[in-house]
Design an enzyme around this catalytic site. Structure first.
Site, PDB file in Angstrom:
ATOM      1  N   SER A 485      36.964   6.838 -30.260  1.00 14.09           N
ATOM      2  CA  SER A 485      36.548   7.191 -28.697  1.00 14.09           C
ATOM      3  C   SER A 485      35.506   6.162 -27.992  1.00 14.09           C
ATOM      4  O   SER A 485      34.789   5.691 -29.133  1.00 14.09           O
ATOM      5  CB  SER A 485      36.115   8.660 -28.550  1.00 14.09           C
ATOM      6  OG  SER A 485      35.593   8.697 -26.945  1.00 14.09           O
ATOM      7  N   HIS A 630      46.429  14.774 -22.615  1.00 19.67           N
ATOM      8  CA  HIS A 630      44.985  14.754 -23.043  1.00 19.67           C
ATOM      9  C   HIS A 630      44.616  16.255 -23.533  1.00 19.67           C
ATOM     10  O   HIS A 630      43.515  16.772 -23.346  1.00 19.67           O
ATOM     11  CB  HIS A 630      44.081  14.615 -21.920  1.00 19.67           C
ATOM     12  CG  HIS A 630      44.110  13.314 -21.348  1.00 19.67           C
ATOM     13  ND1 HIS A 630      44.167  11.991 -22.034  1.00 19.67           N
ATOM     14  CD2 HIS A 630      44.876  12.708 -20.107  1.00 19.67           C
ATOM     15  CE1 HIS A 630      44.337  10.918 -21.305  1.00 19.67           C
ATOM     16  NE2 HIS A 630      44.825  11.270 -20.200  1.00 19.67           N
ATOM     17  N   ARG A 633      43.357  19.138 -21.368  1.00 24.81           N
ATOM     18  CA  ARG A 633      41.861  19.239 -20.993  1.00 24.81           C
ATOM     19  C   ARG A 633      41.590  18.574 -19.623  1.00 24.81           C
ATOM     20  O   ARG A 633      40.383  18.221 -19.136  1.00 24.81           O
ATOM     21  CB  ARG A 633      41.064  18.323 -22.189  1.00 24.81           C
ATOM     22  CG  ARG A 633      40.972  19.298 -23.291  1.00 24.81           C
ATOM     23  CD  ARG A 633      40.654  18.373 -24.506  1.00 24.81           C
ATOM     24  NE  ARG A 633      39.241  18.164 -24.689  1.00 24.81           N
ATOM     25  CZ  ARG A 633      38.279  18.957 -25.152  1.00 24.81           C
ATOM     26  NH1 ARG A 633      38.527  20.340 -25.538  1.00 24.81           N
ATOM     27  NH2 ARG A 633      36.783  18.722 -25.180  1.00 24.81           N
TER      28      ARG A 633
END
Length: 740
Positions: A485, A630, A633
């Site tokens: 990330s 995702h 979310r």
């Protein structure tokens, strides 16, 4: 077979009386005993090889030459605390006999329930007789902890090894009749006298060692069906023998017996090669060896033997550099921290000043704090991904667990990701050859052991002190890709240093501050990342009810590795409260086209759920698509990932890889995605749950569980490989499901 046995007491008495059974430790240099030998390898070591070395100290010597030359050595050194093993090298792992190698491999496949019967009690503590004879006694909990680590984690890396190097040392082996186990180290004299008849010393012959080597090969192939083996006999003489025989005679007998064994073993198998290391040294005359009272093959000669071997294997000259910066920093986190703070110019500066003996690529878990080694027994009790979720719920603060586990709104999409996967049914094929199953995934993005990767998730330090470093290490050993990330808690450079050979991909947003986002991407390119993953569907952050209800905030100690921390508070999604870390809601496909064109790496787009967007993404230059909502979310009530997959895969039609994430927790879930058109699946929450439970070991265990379940599912479906599965997808998937 002929195995000559000696009672334990007689062996100890002979050892005590024999001249020179114990040599002093200094090393004199004799006239060079190196002998030129022609070597014609059956197969060569490639630059992408993953090597595991097992055996005598000669195996450690080979590792030291392989690591600095970019070969991925899975058996790389383990640091033991100085009070347990004075010189701190991983010599405590040396395996002197084929029998003790077999013991370790059997335990790595079926870990034993450890108790005091696996150790020998001494006045100062407990000994693990499967380790070196020179390891100091330790308290029983530490002995169990260390053995569990070696069994569960260290030797289990064999499943990822494409090449196993076996080095044999001695044909004298102790046998314990009470436990029916061969030992790597002799029992102490007090134990032998106290328990008469329990211990026996066996001097084995070629037939016995050959039988053991065959067992070792079968165990290695159980770990990895495609592994190859190189077997060798250490040219380094034993500094003492168990039987007390004349030291020169005992060494020559051992080496000759094992050399003949290794040659026969290699001739019998196409996947086994023999390296004639023992033929490349000439032992010093017995009188000269006794007079000097030291070993009669020098370290320099051993180095020449190894370099000759590796020159034949690699096709190039190989040398062992005095220092390997990457290895030193990996072994000394305190030095790495000082380097990051600017207190040192390099690891070499510290090494020069404080310790040339400290080059250690892997650290044995610390016993002074709770951590992965302590959790190893509990890990064996976790049998699926849901088990990690339950353990994580117990281990984490409730607000933090909700942040990881929760989704947007009423979490309808989260539920659909699971329920739609659960609804898919198979129709297995009967009577098909599935004795060997290939789960490897090969394509334009790389070659991987499984069709599984780790999805991007932010701030791994929220659940584990080592953060993304632990996750990356687990992914590296599993040989699967990890998407890091942009909002990681460790910097891009730190993560890249931990896994130099790994497929690391960087997840990125097109940020409001374009220059800041571009710089993060450039850093990933410079650090050796293999791809960029651009997130779609994140123009703004979804409404996370659990976070808002809990008033969730980031702990003060947690920061972003790639962004400076600010003062803003965002209970909904605190990860994006860092200055400059906000995605741009004005992004269009034109911006995507520019971002892809600006990168030197292949760019995948993550967050595609509508087939209409496929051609737009490919026209923009996307090298792959990740079907994803995702994890539910972002926008609640969106289509589940597994429902979105088939129409997208049909439009792509094999032009680029298609991956998918969202709710995957079982090997059968992976199969469902593959038959519906995916090339691989990604794990998100499962990674964080496993990381929270047991750090690197937890993630490694989660990946291994899914890999085992995938193999089992393929066999029961009647498919021997992923390509076989795809060729029969129409027949295997029950009709009428998800566009079939």
């Amino acid at each position: 077979m002929t195995v000559r046995s000696i009672s334990g007491t007689a062996a100890w008495q002979a050892a005590a009386k024999a001249p020179m059974s114990r040599w002093k430790r200094q090393i004199d240099r004799f006239a060079d005993p190196f002998v030129e030998v022609s070597i014609s390898p059956k197969f060569r070591i490639s630059e992408n090889e993953r090597v595991f070395c097992i055996g005598s100290c000669f195996a450690r010597n080979i590792e030291e030459h392989l690591i600095p030359h970019g070969i991925d050595v899975l058996s790389r050194k383990v640091v033991s605390p100085r009070e347990e093993w004075p010189n701190r090298v991983n010599g405590f792992l040396n395996k002197f006999t084929v029998h003790s190698i077999r013991n370790e491999l059997e335990w790595s496949i079926e870990p034993p329930a450890l108790d005091e019967s696996y150790f020998e009690q001494h006045r100062d503590g407990w000994l693990d007789l499967q380790l070196s004879p020179f390891v100091a006694p330790v308290p029983l909990p530490r002995a169990i902890e260390r053995r569990a680590y070696l069994t569960d984690q260290y030797f289990s890396r064999l499943r990822e090894a494409s090449l196993v190097i076996l080095t044999l040392g001695l044909n004298e082996v102790w046998f314990d009749h009470l436990t029916s186990r061969h030992l790597n180290a002799p029992p102490n004299l007090a134990s032998v006298r106290r328990e008469s008849g329990r211990y026996e010393l066996r001097i084995t012959d070629v037939a016995d060692n050959l039988e053991e080597l065959e067992k070792v090969r079968r165990l290695i192939l159980r770990h990895n069906q495609g592994a190859r083996i190189i077997v060798s006999v250490s040219p380094v003489p034993m500094s003492e023998t168990f039987s007390g025989r004349d030291i020169i005679v005992a060494n020559m007998h051992s080496k000759s017996t094992l050399r003949v064994t290794a040659e026969i073993f290699a001739e019998a198998h196409d996947d086994v090669d023999y390296f004639p290391s023992f033929d490349m040294v000439s032992m010093s005359p017995r009188a000269k060896a006794y007079e000097a009272d030291c070993r009669h093959v020098s370290d320099a000669t051993v180095g020449r033997v190894i370099r000759t071997f590796l020159k034949a294997q690699l096709g190039a000259e190989v040398s062992r550099p005095d220092f390997c910066e990457r290895s030193y920093l990996a072994a000394n986190p305190d030095v790495e921290d000082r380097l990051r703070r600017g207190e040192l110019a390099s690891g070499f500066e510290h090494w020069e000043k404080y310790g040339r003996e400290e080059e250690r690529p892997l650290r044995l878990p610390d016993t002074t704090r709770d951590g992965p080694a302590t959790a190893s027994h509990a890990l064996r009790e976790i049998i699926n991904i849901d088990g990690f979720r339950r353990q994580a719920r117990s281990a984490l603060d409730a607000k933090l667990f909700d942040y990881i586990d929760g989704g947007a709104g009423d979490e309808l999409t989260c539920a659909a990701n699971r329920s739609d996967l659960d609804a898919i049914r198979f129709a297995p094929l009967a009577f098909r050859e599935v004795s060997a199953v290939d789960t490897s995934w090969t394509g334009p993005l790389g070659d991987f052991a499984l069709p599984i990767g780790l999805s991007p998730s932010a701030m791994h330090e929220l659940v584990c002190p080592d953060g993304e470093l632990a996750t990356a290490a687990a992914a590296l050993h599993a040989k699967i890709p990890m998407i890091v990330s942009m909002m990681s808690s460790r910097s891009i450079e730190e993560i890249a240093a931990v896994s130099p050979h790994q497929a690391l991909w960087l997840q990125s947003y097109i940020l409001q501050d374009r220059s800041l986002g571009d710089e993060v991407v450039r850093r990933a390119e410079r650090s050796g990342f293999k791809a960029i993953v651009l997130s779609a569907g994140c123009a703004v952050m979804g409404k996370r009810d659990r976070n808002l209800a809990n008033g969730f905030t980031l702990p003060a100690a947690i920061s972003a590795g790639n962004f400076a921390r600010g003062d803003a508070i965002d209970h909904n999604n605190p990860i994006h409260s860092f200055p400059g870390a906000q995605p741009d809601p004005a992004v269009t496909w034109q911006d995507v086209h520019k971002a892809i064109a600006a990168s030197s790496l292949p760019v995948l787009i993550k967050g595609i759920t509508n087939a209409i967007d496929v051609e737009r993404a490919l026209d923009a230059g996307a090298a792959g698509l990740i079907v994803s909502n995702h994890g539910g979310r972002q926008l609640d009530s969106t289509i589940s990932a597994i429902q979105a997959l088939p129409p997208i895969a049909r439009v792509v039609n094999g032009r680029v890889p298609v991956l998918v994430d969202g709710g995957f927790r079982r090997g059968t879930d992976v199969v469902k995605a593959l038959v519906l058109g995916a090339d691989a699946v990604l794990l998100g929450r499962a990674t964080m749950w496993a990381l929270a439970v047991a750090g690197e070991q937890g993630v490694a265990r989660a990946i291994a569980l899914l890999g085992d379940e995938l193999t089992n599912a393929l066999q029961l479906l009647g498919c021997s490989s992923l390509s076989d599965l795809r060729e029969n997808a129409g027949a295997i998937l029950w009709p009428g499901q998800h566009g079939q």
